[in-house]
Design a protein around this motif. Sequence first.
Motif, mmCIF file in Angstrom:
data_model
loop_
_atom_site.group_PDB
_atom_site.id
_atom_site.type_symbol
_atom_site.label_atom_id
_atom_site.label_comp_id
_atom_site.label_asym_id
_atom_site.label_seq_id
_atom_site.Cartn_x
_atom_site.Cartn_y
_atom_site.Cartn_z
ATOM 1 N N ASP A 251 -43.149 112.295 -14.906
ATOM 2 C CA ASP A 251 -42.922 111.105 -14.103
ATOM 3 C C ASP A 251 -42.712 111.441 -12.630
ATOM 4 O O ASP A 251 -42.828 110.567 -11.766
ATOM 5 C CB ASP A 251 -41.680 110.347 -14.592
ATOM 6 N N ARG A 252 -42.386 112.708 -12.368
ATOM 7 C CA ARG A 252 -42.002 113.074 -11.006
ATOM 8 C C ARG A 252 -42.333 114.531 -10.737
ATOM 9 O O ARG A 252 -42.265 115.376 -11.636
ATOM 10 C CB ARG A 252 -40.493 112.839 -10.842
ATOM 11 N N ILE A 253 -42.740 114.838 -9.487
ATOM 12 C CA ILE A 253 -42.833 116.224 -9.054
ATOM 13 C C ILE A 253 -41.982 116.397 -7.798
ATOM 14 O O ILE A 253 -41.819 115.464 -7.009
ATOM 15 C CB ILE A 253 -44.289 116.677 -8.779
ATOM 16 N N ILE A 254 -41.415 117.585 -7.665
ATOM 17 C CA ILE A 254 -40.663 117.952 -6.472
ATOM 18 C C ILE A 254 -41.361 119.161 -5.856
ATOM 19 O O ILE A 254 -41.514 120.189 -6.518
ATOM 20 C CB ILE A 254 -39.206 118.321 -6.805
ATOM 21 N N THR A 255 -41.813 119.021 -4.637
ATOM 22 C CA THR A 255 -42.437 120.156 -3.961
ATOM 23 C C THR A 255 -41.506 120.650 -2.867
ATOM 24 O O THR A 255 -40.950 119.865 -2.096
ATOM 25 C CB THR A 255 -43.819 119.777 -3.374
ATOM 26 N N THR A 256 -41.305 121.959 -2.830
ATOM 27 C CA THR A 256 -40.402 122.563 -1.864
ATOM 28 C C THR A 256 -41.048 123.807 -1.257
ATOM 29 O O THR A 256 -41.866 124.474 -1.908
ATOM 30 C CB THR A 256 -39.053 122.931 -2.516
ATOM 31 N N GLU A 257 -40.674 124.124 -0.019
ATOM 32 C CA GLU A 257 -41.294 125.226 0.718
ATOM 33 C C GLU A 257 -40.595 126.560 0.505
ATOM 34 O O GLU A 257 -41.096 127.593 0.942
ATOM 35 C CB GLU A 257 -41.284 124.918 2.224
ATOM 36 N N ASN A 258 -39.433 126.552 -0.126
ATOM 37 C CA ASN A 258 -38.652 127.773 -0.256
ATOM 38 C C ASN A 258 -38.640 128.255 -1.699
ATOM 39 O O ASN A 258 -38.326 127.490 -2.613
ATOM 40 C CB ASN A 258 -37.222 127.524 0.236
#
Length: 392
Positions: A251-258
């Motif tokens: 239902d959801r994705i979280i994209t992070t740079e670290n």
Amino acid sequence: MATKTSGWTSPGDVRATVLRAWNSGELLREFHTPTGLHPRRRTLKHPSATALRTDYALAAAWAASWDPAPRCATLEYVTVGATTIGANTIPAAAVFASAAEEISFLGLGHEAARFLELARTLVTLDPKLEAWALRHPIEVLKQGEDALTAARVALWMVANPAPGIYLRQLSLPGVHTKFVENHRKLIDSMVSVLAPERALLGKNYSRRHGFLAAPDRVRLRFLDPVLELSPGVADIEVSAAAFVAMRPDVDRIITTENLVNFLALPQMPRTLAVFGGGYGFEGIRDAAWLTDVEVLYWGDIDTHGFSILNQLRSHHPRVRSILMDEETLLAHSDFWGREATPNHGALNHLTPDEHAVYANLQNGTHQPLLRLEQELLNWEYVLQRLQGPPHT
């Protein structure tokens, strides 16, 4: 010593002026193709009649510093003080008859001859390269034979715009993969002259020139154990093309740079974590299935973090930022850092609240060049925000 205290032009000052003309490439261009710039007068700031009257010894010492005249120059003289202390003839200009004379004055005649040799060889490879050589004469000298090798590579790339091989498979005399990697800007500048219609766009050098390139990779973490591909297989890496083709049941994705933040994200139901997503990340950009899920982006609170968010939202308008708000920024003032090269562009895909933070960063409202890196956030604060209700 006299010229330092008086402010009058010294022979060293003239040398510095001529050296600037060399470093800018102007002298080499004139040496190659005279445009009528010479003979050139290098005007000298000299003592006035008042200076002669008030400090004749200092003025005389300055005039003596010009005797004999600098090598390869002739001096023009002017008469000063005829109506006050008596006529005094002093230097008023150093005149160079040609670019060659100015170059000899610097002692760089050998280098100039070498430039002519290299430029002529470039012309034999392709007449268009003469314009490139005249635009970059100091670079020609700096690169030497490598400039000729780079020209051969550039010519091959223009003749083969879509070679369909890997860069390391390029087989030209004296050329190896490291050469191309180490001279990419040089080669591209030549390609832009040889084939100006070719727009060299894109970050990936190989793809930009039609070579095959290793596919971009996307690292994923299934934050819901139920969604793991098999027990314990929660952290995987796939190609960008595979990511685009995926249809994960989330239902959801979280994209992070670290990376550490990516690895530390807690378990969440029906949620997928994505590492990366910066400028030009084609996997997230091209994944149409993202329109069916909630997409959260967590980046640094700096101008580039908001620029990446803006770019991502230009492809996926429903992307929502997290932990990039004024509250988070102010709650972590002890960890504020400095952004060396801020972005100053207009961002048209930010929410009003995001735009307010971005404007404050640009304007230095809290601190000039302010940056808060995402890995510096207090983790208890992060968990509270991630597991609490949506924060707008």
